[in-house]
Scaffold this motif. Sequence first.
Motif, short mmCIF file in Angstrom:
data_model
loop_
_atom_site.label_atom_id
_atom_site.label_comp_id
_atom_site.label_asym_id
_atom_site.label_seq_id
_atom_site.Cartn_x
_atom_site.Cartn_y
_atom_site.Cartn_z
N CYS A 52 0.82 -1.21 0.00
CA CYS A 52 0.00 0.00 0.00
C CYS A 52 0.86 1.26 0.00
O CYS A 52 0.41 2.33 0.42
CB CYS A 52 -0.92 0.01 1.21
SG CYS A 52 -2.14 -1.33 1.22
N ASP A 53 2.08 1.16 -0.46
CA ASP A 53 2.99 2.31 -0.45
C ASP A 53 3.01 3.07 -1.77
O ASP A 53 3.63 4.12 -1.87
CB ASP A 53 4.42 1.85 -0.13
CG ASP A 53 4.54 1.30 1.27
OD1 ASP A 53 3.73 1.71 2.13
OD2 ASP A 53 5.42 0.46 1.50
N ASP A 54 2.35 2.53 -2.81
CA ASP A 54 2.46 3.20 -4.11
C ASP A 54 1.43 4.33 -4.22
O ASP A 54 0.62 4.57 -3.33
CB ASP A 54 2.31 2.20 -5.25
CG ASP A 54 0.98 1.48 -5.20
OD1 ASP A 54 -0.03 2.11 -4.83
OD2 ASP A 54 0.94 0.28 -5.51
N ALA A 55 1.46 4.99 -5.36
CA ALA A 55 0.65 6.20 -5.55
C ALA A 55 -0.84 5.87 -5.66
O ALA A 55 -1.68 6.76 -5.52
CB ALA A 55 1.11 6.93 -6.82
N GLN A 56 -1.17 4.61 -5.91
CA GLN A 56 -2.58 4.27 -6.05
C GLN A 56 -3.30 4.13 -4.69
O GLN A 56 -4.52 4.07 -4.65
CB GLN A 56 -2.73 2.94 -6.79
CG GLN A 56 -2.18 2.95 -8.21
CD GLN A 56 -2.46 1.61 -8.88
OE1 GLN A 56 -3.61 1.24 -9.09
NE2 GLN A 56 -1.40 0.90 -9.21
N SER A 57 -2.52 4.03 -3.61
CA SER A 57 -3.13 3.78 -2.31
C SER A 57 -3.82 5.04 -1.79
O SER A 57 -3.41 6.16 -2.06
CB SER A 57 -2.09 3.30 -1.31
OG SER A 57 -1.14 4.31 -1.04
N VAL A 58 -4.88 4.83 -1.00
CA VAL A 58 -5.67 5.92 -0.43
C VAL A 58 -5.74 5.70 1.08
O VAL A 58 -5.97 4.58 1.55
CB VAL A 58 -7.09 5.95 -1.03
CG1 VAL A 58 -7.94 7.00 -0.32
CG2 VAL A 58 -7.01 6.25 -2.52
N LEU A 59 -5.55 6.78 1.86
CA LEU A 59 -5.56 6.70 3.32
C LEU A 59 -6.92 7.15 3.83
O LEU A 59 -7.40 8.22 3.49
CB LEU A 59 -4.45 7.57 3.90
CG LEU A 59 -4.16 7.42 5.40
CD1 LEU A 59 -3.71 6.01 5.73
CD2 LEU A 59 -3.11 8.43 5.82
N LEU A 60 -7.54 6.31 4.66
CA LEU A 60 -8.86 6.61 5.21
C LEU A 60 -8.80 6.59 6.74
O LEU A 60 -8.28 5.64 7.33
CB LEU A 60 -9.88 5.55 4.76
CG LEU A 60 -10.08 5.36 3.25
CD1 LEU A 60 -10.96 4.15 3.00
CD2 LEU A 60 -10.70 6.61 2.65
N ASP A 61 -9.35 7.62 7.38
CA ASP A 61 -9.56 7.58 8.82
C ASP A 61 -10.82 6.77 9.08
O ASP A 61 -11.85 6.96 8.42
CB ASP A 61 -9.72 8.98 9.39
CG ASP A 61 -8.41 9.76 9.38
OD1 ASP A 61 -7.36 9.13 9.55
OD2 ASP A 61 -8.46 10.99 9.20
N LEU A 62 -10.75 5.86 10.07
CA LEU A 62 -11.94 5.07 10.36
C LEU A 62 -13.06 5.95 10.91
O LEU A 62 -14.24 5.66 10.71
CB LEU A 62 -11.60 3.96 11.37
CG LEU A 62 -10.55 2.94 10.90
CD1 LEU A 62 -10.43 1.81 11.91
CD2 LEU A 62 -10.89 2.39 9.52
N SER A 63 -12.68 7.02 11.63
CA SER A 63 -13.65 8.03 12.07
C SER A 63 -12.87 9.30 12.35
O SER A 63 -11.64 9.33 12.23
CB SER A 63 -14.41 7.56 13.32
OG SER A 63 -13.53 7.52 14.43
N ASP A 64 -13.57 10.35 12.75
CA ASP A 64 -12.89 11.62 12.98
C ASP A 64 -11.86 11.55 14.10
O ASP A 64 -10.84 12.25 14.06
CB ASP A 64 -13.92 12.72 13.30
CG ASP A 64 -14.80 13.05 12.10
OD1 ASP A 64 -14.37 12.74 10.97
OD2 ASP A 64 -15.90 13.60 12.31
#
Length: 272
Positions: A52-64
């Motif tokens: 998950c280190d490449d440019a295609q990966s997206v980071l999501l917070d599980l909640s605020d």
Amino acid sequence: MSAQSALVCRLTAAVSPEELLRLVMEGVPGLRGVALFTQDDDTPVVSIGESCDDAQSVLLDLSDDSEYRLRTVPHVPVSPEVLAVMELRLLYLDTRDTAIRLGNELAALTQAAKTDALTGLPNRHALDLDLDRIDAASHAYAMVFIDLDGFKAINDHYGHALGDSLLKGYGLWLSRVTGPWGRVYRMGGDEYLLLMTDFPGPPEAFEAWAHERLQIPFVDGVSASMGIAWRHEADTVSDVMRLADQRMYTAKSDPENAARLTDRRAAFRREP
């Protein structure tokens, strides 16, 4: 039941973060990789599938205010319901692991509080607990109070390392000869106590056995003075211990006892 509802149900039963991510990979179409991070660390706690280190990966917070973030490859929408259940399950798993860790630490501390650090034998605190339990059950027992004569001279002349080895070795000896009949405790310094609850014989036979087998046979210049007291000889546990202690000091000051110890040591060394 919809696919998302089925995924949410499976997530609530996940037993580890690894299983949680595996279920997400299987339940969210198009995912090739997923990793879990904490808010304060860029190193994944666990990852499944492609990196998950490449440019295609997206980071999501599980909640605020979640402690965790989810990174996916490629960018595939993950529903808020799935993220919320993931957060709740991770919170449960963290709480469970913390409870297990604290329980193990408490058990280790409890055991340490009942164990002599040098010899590994039960200590005075363990003796008090055992006496309370045995006395409450009205179980007959004998106490053998033991003090090593000549130990200080050995310790002073040859050093504490040899003295410590002697204390550990004698404690091991006592444990082996006592076997299943009782338990050995180190009271501190060069003093030990045996709590004998299951000796297979009458008091007279036990006293003969104790003076023969509990002697220290392997170090010249060191011997064991001992005093024996039985539960029926006193009103309280403290009085039984005090009586055994008094008899030990009487034996220690008896010149004839020293001669008998020398004879027993010689007899022991002649045994095949």
